[in-house]
Design a protein around this motif. Structure first.
Motif, mmCIF file in Angstrom:
data_model
loop_
_atom_site.group_PDB
_atom_site.id
_atom_site.type_symbol
_atom_site.label_atom_id
_atom_site.label_comp_id
_atom_site.label_asym_id
_atom_site.label_seq_id
_atom_site.Cartn_x
_atom_site.Cartn_y
_atom_site.Cartn_z
ATOM 1 N N ARG A 5 0.833 -1.211 0.000
ATOM 2 C CA ARG A 5 0.000 0.000 0.000
ATOM 3 C C ARG A 5 0.864 1.256 0.000
ATOM 4 O O ARG A 5 0.571 2.227 -0.707
ATOM 5 C CB ARG A 5 -0.921 0.008 1.219
ATOM 6 N N GLN A 6 1.949 1.233 0.781
ATOM 7 C CA GLN A 6 2.830 2.397 0.834
ATOM 8 C C GLN A 6 3.484 2.639 -0.513
ATOM 9 O O GLN A 6 3.574 3.792 -0.972
ATOM 10 C CB GLN A 6 3.894 2.188 1.904
ATOM 11 N N HIS A 7 3.943 1.569 -1.163
ATOM 12 C CA HIS A 7 4.557 1.714 -2.481
ATOM 13 C C HIS A 7 3.551 2.250 -3.491
ATOM 14 O O HIS A 7 3.891 3.082 -4.348
ATOM 15 C CB HIS A 7 5.104 0.368 -2.950
ATOM 16 N N GLU A 8 2.308 1.772 -3.409
ATOM 17 C CA GLU A 8 1.270 2.246 -4.328
ATOM 18 C C GLU A 8 0.991 3.730 -4.124
ATOM 19 O O GLU A 8 0.807 4.473 -5.093
ATOM 20 C CB GLU A 8 -0.007 1.428 -4.133
ATOM 21 N N GLN A 9 0.974 4.162 -2.858
ATOM 22 C CA GLN A 9 0.746 5.576 -2.576
ATOM 23 C C GLN A 9 1.900 6.428 -3.081
ATOM 24 O O GLN A 9 1.693 7.511 -3.655
ATOM 25 C CB GLN A 9 0.553 5.767 -1.073
ATOM 26 N N GLU A 10 3.121 5.943 -2.880
ATOM 27 C CA GLU A 10 4.296 6.675 -3.368
ATOM 28 C C GLU A 10 4.297 6.744 -4.886
ATOM 29 O O GLU A 10 4.641 7.775 -5.475
ATOM 30 C CB GLU A 10 5.577 6.004 -2.863
ATOM 31 N N GLU A 11 3.921 5.616 -5.536
ATOM 32 C CA GLU A 11 3.869 5.605 -6.995
ATOM 33 C C GLU A 11 2.783 6.547 -7.506
ATOM 34 O O GLU A 11 2.962 7.224 -8.528
ATOM 35 C CB GLU A 11 3.598 4.175 -7.477
ATOM 36 N N LYS A 12 1.664 6.602 -6.786
ATOM 37 C CA LYS A 12 0.581 7.508 -7.179
ATOM 38 C C LYS A 12 1.039 8.962 -7.098
ATOM 39 O O LYS A 12 0.757 9.770 -8.002
ATOM 40 C CB LYS A 12 -0.631 7.276 -6.270
ATOM 41 N N LYS A 13 1.745 9.300 -6.008
ATOM 42 C CA LYS A 13 2.266 10.662 -5.866
ATOM 43 C C LYS A 13 3.293 10.970 -6.950
ATOM 44 O O LYS A 13 3.325 12.083 -7.497
ATOM 45 C CB LYS A 13 2.903 10.825 -4.481
ATOM 46 N N LYS A 14 4.117 9.987 -7.277
ATOM 47 C CA LYS A 14 5.126 10.172 -8.314
ATOM 48 C C LYS A 14 4.469 10.429 -9.671
ATOM 49 O O LYS A 14 4.874 11.336 -10.417
ATOM 50 C CB LYS A 14 6.024 8.938 -8.399
ATOM 51 N N ARG A 15 3.433 9.639 -9.994
ATOM 52 C CA ARG A 15 2.732 9.828 -11.269
ATOM 53 C C ARG A 15 2.049 11.192 -11.318
ATOM 54 O O ARG A 15 2.022 11.837 -12.372
ATOM 55 C CB ARG A 15 1.704 8.711 -11.463
ATOM 56 N N HIS A 16 1.527 11.629 -10.174
ATOM 57 C CA HIS A 16 0.879 12.945 -10.133
ATOM 58 C C HIS A 16 1.899 14.052 -10.399
ATOM 59 O O HIS A 16 1.620 15.002 -11.158
ATOM 60 C CB HIS A 16 0.210 13.152 -8.778
ATOM 61 N N ARG A 17 3.093 13.943 -9.796
ATOM 62 C CA ARG A 17 4.141 14.940 -10.038
ATOM 63 C C ARG A 17 4.543 14.959 -11.502
ATOM 64 O O ARG A 17 4.738 16.028 -12.100
ATOM 65 C CB ARG A 17 5.366 14.642 -9.161
ATOM 66 N N GLN A 18 4.653 13.763 -12.094
ATOM 67 C CA GLN A 18 5.014 13.683 -13.505
ATOM 68 C C GLN A 18 3.949 14.331 -14.379
ATOM 69 O O GLN A 18 4.262 15.003 -15.369
ATOM 70 C CB GLN A 18 5.202 12.219 -13.909
ATOM 71 N N ALA A 19 2.681 14.129 -13.997
ATOM 72 C CA ALA A 19 1.584 14.713 -14.768
ATOM 73 C C ALA A 19 1.638 16.234 -14.708
ATOM 74 O O ALA A 19 1.447 16.917 -15.725
ATOM 75 C CB ALA A 19 0.244 14.199 -14.240
ATOM 76 N N VAL A 20 1.902 16.771 -13.521
ATOM 77 C CA VAL A 20 1.976 18.228 -13.362
ATOM 78 C C VAL A 20 3.138 18.791 -14.171
ATOM 79 O O VAL A 20 3.009 19.834 -14.848
ATOM 80 C CB VAL A 20 2.130 18.593 -11.873
ATOM 81 N N GLU A 21 4.286 18.125 -14.126
ATOM 82 C CA GLU A 21 5.467 18.601 -14.842
ATOM 83 C C GLU A 21 5.276 18.565 -16.357
ATOM 84 O O GLU A 21 5.838 19.393 -17.081
ATOM 85 C CB GLU A 21 6.680 17.750 -14.453
ATOM 86 N N ALA A 22 4.502 17.607 -16.871
ATOM 87 C CA ALA A 22 4.332 17.459 -18.328
ATOM 88 C C ALA A 22 3.179 18.273 -18.873
ATOM 89 O O ALA A 22 2.986 18.340 -20.089
ATOM 90 C CB ALA A 22 4.117 15.982 -18.666
ATOM 91 N N GLU A 23 2.405 18.910 -17.987
ATOM 92 C CA GLU A 23 1.177 19.584 -18.420
ATOM 93 C C GLU A 23 1.439 20.714 -19.415
ATOM 94 O O GLU A 23 0.723 20.863 -20.410
ATOM 95 C CB GLU A 23 0.426 20.124 -17.201
ATOM 96 N N ALA A 24 2.461 21.534 -19.187
ATOM 97 C CA ALA A 24 2.729 22.686 -20.048
ATOM 98 C C ALA A 24 3.047 22.249 -21.477
ATOM 99 O O ALA A 24 2.507 22.801 -22.449
ATOM 100 C CB ALA A 24 3.877 23.511 -19.469
ATOM 101 N N LEU A 25 3.919 21.256 -21.626
ATOM 102 C CA LEU A 25 4.272 20.763 -22.964
ATOM 103 C C LEU A 25 3.064 20.137 -23.635
ATOM 104 O O LEU A 25 2.844 20.317 -24.846
ATOM 105 C CB LEU A 25 5.404 19.746 -22.860
#
Length: 326
Positions: A194-214
Motif C-alpha cells: 500500500r505504501q509503495h502504491e501511494q508513493e507511486e501515485k504521488k510520483k505519477r501525479h508529479r510527472q503529470a503536473v510537470e508534463a502539463e505545459a508541454l
C-alpha cells in the motif's frame, strides 16, 4: 579437523558387493578461526557428490563445493575446548560441521545465538553470510530478553526489513515478537505494498503536473472536440491528469508509456452513459485510428461502432489542425 569420507558400493551380478571408503576433504581449523582446505579434485560441472578419487589430497583453494552436507556423521568425535565453551553440544542444527565450527570461532554473536537457543536464526544468518546481523542485532537481543523464539529466520528478517520500511520501532516487542509470525509477515507485506502504491501515485501525479505545459502546447487546439452517435460519446482527453486517470481506470499503459508526450498522437475516450468503453489513439498525420483498446487492452462489443464514429468525425480534427497552421 573436520574430515569427509566418500563411501561407495559397487554391485555386479554374480559377484560379492565391493565397498570402498576414501577420504576426500579435510578442514583444518585453528582456535583463532584460521583454516586450510585439503581435498581431492572434483569433476568440473558436477551436480552430484562425485570425486576424482585417483587425485591426491592437497591444499586447495577455499571453494564452497568442498563444504559438503554429510549424509551421516561419525558419532565418536573430539572437538576443541573452545568450541564447547562457545556452546557446541553435538548438534549441528542443519548446518555443516565446518559452517558451525567456523561461526563459533569467528563470530561472538553466533555463540550468543547458539546459547540462547535461536538455532533457526543462527542457521539463516550463517547461510546468508550474516546479512542484516549488525542492523538487527539490537532487535535480536530484545527477542532473547523476552524469551521469544524465532521459528523461521528468513521470515523474521524479512518482517524486520518491512517494518523498517514502514517506519516502525524495531526495538518494540509489539512489532518484533509477534505471536503469529506468518500472519505478521503477511500483514507487513500488504502494508508495504500500500505504501509503495501511494508513493507511486504521488510520483505519477508529479510527472503529470510537470508534463502539463508541454502537453497543452502540443494539443490545446484539439480541446473541446466531442461527438456522439446517440449512444456512444467520444471526446478528446484534455490534460495529462486525464491520461493518468484513463490509464488507471482502463488498466493499460496510456500514462506509463507517455502517450501525452507523443506529438503526432491524439487520444480520445469513448464512453456510454459515463462508463469508459475504449481508449482511442489517432495519428495526427494520417488521421487514422492506430488502436482502440478496452479495459486491459481488450476489444469490446462496441469496437467497430466506435471506429466508425471516429472515422465519420475526422473532419473536426482536421479543421482544428488547419486553424492552428493559420
Amino acid at each position: 579437523m573436520v574430515r569427509h569420507f566418500f563411501l561407495q558400493q559397487i554391485y555386479t551380478q554374480g559377484y560379492p558387493a565391493v565397498y570402498t571408503i576414501t577420504e576426500v576433504v579435510q578442514f583444518w581449523l585453528s582456535p583463532e578461526g584460521k583454516f586450510v582446505t585439503i581435498a581431492r579434485l572434483r569433476p568440473m560441472n558436477s551436480w552430484t557428490e562425485s570425486w576424482l578419487l585417483h587425485s591426491d589430497l592437497e591444499v586447495r583453494p577455499n571453494r564452497e563445493f568442498y563444504d559438503i552436507v554429510p549424509t551421516a556423521i561419525y558419532p565418536h568425535k573430539r572437538v576443541l575446548p573452545i568450541l564447547k565453551r562457545n556452546g557446541y553440544r553435538g548438534n549441528f542444527y542443519h548446518l555443516t560441521p565446518f559452517e558451525l565450527f567456523y561461526a563459533l570461532l569467528t563470530n561472538s554473536k553466533a555463540e550468543t545465538l547458539l546459547k540462547a537457543g535461536q538455532h533457526e536464526l543462527l542457521r539463516y544468518l550463517v547461510r546468508t553470510k550474516y546479512r542484516g546481523l549488525g542492523q538487527y542485532w539490537a532487535s535480536i537481543c530484545i527477542c532473547i530478553r523476552n524469551r521469544y523464539m524465532i521459528e523461521d529466520g528468513s521470515l523474521w528478517c524479512d518482517l524486520l526489513r518491512m517494518l523498517d520500511i514502514l517506519g516502525k520501532d524495531l526495538r518494540s516487542p509489539k512489532y518484533i515478537c509477534p505471536t503469529d509470525l506468518q500472519k505478521a509477515h503477511d500483514h507487513a507485506v500488504k502494508a508495504v505494498r500500500r505504501q509503495h502504491e501511494q508513493e507511486e501515485k504521488k510520483k505519477r501525479h508529479r510527472q503529470a503536473v510537470e508534463a502539463e505545459a508541454l502537453f497543452k502546447e502540443q494539443k490545446s487546439q484539439f480541446f473541446g472536440i466531442a461527438f456522439t452517435d446517440g449512444s456512444i460519446q467520444v471526446r478528446v482527453l484534455e490534460s495529462v491528469q486525464e491520461y493518468l486517470e484513463e490509464g488507471t481506470a482502463m488498466h493499460h499503459c496510456l500514462f506509463a508509456s507517455e502517450y501525452h508526450l507523443k506529438p503526432n498522437s491524439l487520444i480520445l475516450s469513448a464512453t456510454i452513459n459515463g462508463k469508459r468503453m475504449e481508449t482511442i489513439e489517432l495519428n495526427l498525420e494520417t488521421l487514422k485510428v492506430v488502436q482502440s483498446r478496452g479495459i486491459c487492452n481488450s476489444t469490446t462489443e462496441y469496437h467497430d461502432q466506435i471506429l466508425q464514429l471516429v472515422q465519420q468525425n475526422r473532419l473536426l480534427i482536421a479543421q482544428r489542425q488547419s486553424l492552428s497552421i493559420i
